[in-house]
Scaffold this motif. Sequence first.
Motif, PDB file in Angstrom:
ATOM      1  N   ASN A 193      -5.035   0.682   3.424  1.00 35.59           N
ATOM      2  CA  ASN A 193      -3.527   0.599   4.075  1.00 35.59           C
ATOM      3  C   ASN A 193      -2.899   1.745   4.222  1.00 35.59           C
ATOM      4  N   TYR A 194      -2.484   2.523   5.321  1.00 36.83           N
ATOM      5  CA  TYR A 194      -2.079   3.926   5.476  1.00 36.83           C
ATOM      6  C   TYR A 194      -0.372   3.328   5.519  1.00 36.83           C
ATOM      7  N   ASN A 195       0.057   2.153   5.537  1.00 36.54           N
ATOM      8  CA  ASN A 195       1.481   1.797   5.794  1.00 36.54           C
ATOM      9  C   ASN A 195       1.930   1.580   4.367  1.00 36.54           C
ATOM     10  N   PHE A 196       2.581   2.886   4.107  1.00 33.14           N
ATOM     11  CA  PHE A 196       3.328   2.779   2.564  1.00 33.14           C
ATOM     12  C   PHE A 196       4.632   3.955   2.685  1.00 33.14           C
ATOM     13  N   ALA A 197       5.405   3.722   1.581  1.00 37.74           N
ATOM     14  CA  ALA A 197       6.301   4.497   1.739  1.00 37.74           C
ATOM     15  C   ALA A 197       6.802   5.238   0.371  1.00 37.74           C
ATOM     16  N   LEU A 198       7.410   6.302   0.340  1.00 39.63           N
ATOM     17  CA  LEU A 198       7.608   7.122  -0.940  1.00 39.63           C
ATOM     18  C   LEU A 198       9.030   7.029  -1.178  1.00 39.63           C
ATOM     19  N   ILE A 204       4.734   5.382  -4.994  1.00 44.44           N
ATOM     20  CA  ILE A 204       4.080   4.840  -3.431  1.00 44.44           C
ATOM     21  C   ILE A 204       4.390   3.331  -3.725  1.00 44.44           C
ATOM     22  N   HIS A 205       4.961   2.857  -2.599  1.00 42.08           N
ATOM     23  CA  HIS A 205       5.420   1.568  -2.332  1.00 42.08           C
ATOM     24  C   HIS A 205       4.374   1.040  -1.056  1.00 42.08           C
ATOM     25  N   ALA A 206       3.370   0.458  -1.420  1.00 40.17           N
ATOM     26  CA  ALA A 206       2.446  -0.220  -0.339  1.00 40.17           C
ATOM     27  C   ALA A 206       3.263  -1.240   0.274  1.00 40.17           C
ATOM     28  N   SER A 207       2.697  -1.398   1.674  1.00 46.22           N
ATOM     29  CA  SER A 207       3.289  -2.578   2.245  1.00 46.22           C
ATOM     30  C   SER A 207       2.505  -3.921   1.694  1.00 46.22           C
ATOM     31  N   SER A 208       3.410  -5.033   1.963  1.00 48.22           N
ATOM     32  CA  SER A 208       2.902  -6.222   1.315  1.00 48.22           C
ATOM     33  C   SER A 208       1.927  -6.844   2.456  1.00 48.22           C
TER      34      SER A 208
END
Length: 209
Positions: A193-198, A204-208
Motif C-alpha cells: 500500500n503506497y497510500n501513507f503519510a509522514l 509513517i502512517h499507513a492507510s487503514s
Amino acid sequence: MQSIVKPALFPKSFCYNWHPPRDLKLEYFGAQIVRWRKPRWLPTAPSKMFRVPKRCVIPKEEVVEIQRIYNNYRTNMRSIRSYLKEQNMLTSATSQLAAQHAQEEEDEHQCLMLFNLEENKRVQKLREARQQKELEEDLERVARSLVKLELKEKHDIEAAQSHIEKTQELVRSLLTHENLEEAIEKALENPINYNFALDQDGNIHASSN
C-alpha cells in the motif's frame, strides 16, 4: 662709382656709345641700378688696343725684405715638417714605441684570455651543478606524477568494478520472460500500500484501507 640700369632695358647701340657720369643715380621704371661694366664679349677698346702697361718697379730694399721673409718662411716650414716627420716615426707602426705598445697590448690580451678561461670553467661548474639539480627535481616530479597516475588508475578501476557489480545486481532484479509469472504471483501475495503519510518526526502512517 659709375651706376647704370640693366643694359637689357636699352638698345644695343645705346649700351655701346653711352657712358653715364660718375655717381649718377638713374631710375627707369623701377629698374635695378647696377655698376657699369664692359660685357665680356666686346673686344678691347680702340684707345687701349696698343697700350703697353707700365711695369711696376719694386724698390731694392723691398725686394731684399721680401726675400728675407720668404727665406724665414721656408726655414720655419722645413723645421715643422722635420718635427712632424720625427713624431710620425715615433708613433708609426714600425717605431720602437709602437712595438712596445703592441707588446703591452698582447700581454694584456693574454692575461684577459686566461682570466676568461678561468671564468668559463667556473661558470661551467655552476651550470653543471644547476643542471644536475634541475634533472633531479624533474625526476622527482616525474616520479610523483607516476605515483599519482597509478593511484588515479587504481581508483578508476575500483570505481568501475563497483559500478559493474551494482549493475549486475540491478540486472538480477530485472524482469525477464522466465521470472515474469513468479514476480506476478509474488506481487499478488504481498500487496504493498503506497497510500501513507509522514508526520513532522518522519513517522509513517499507513492507510487503514
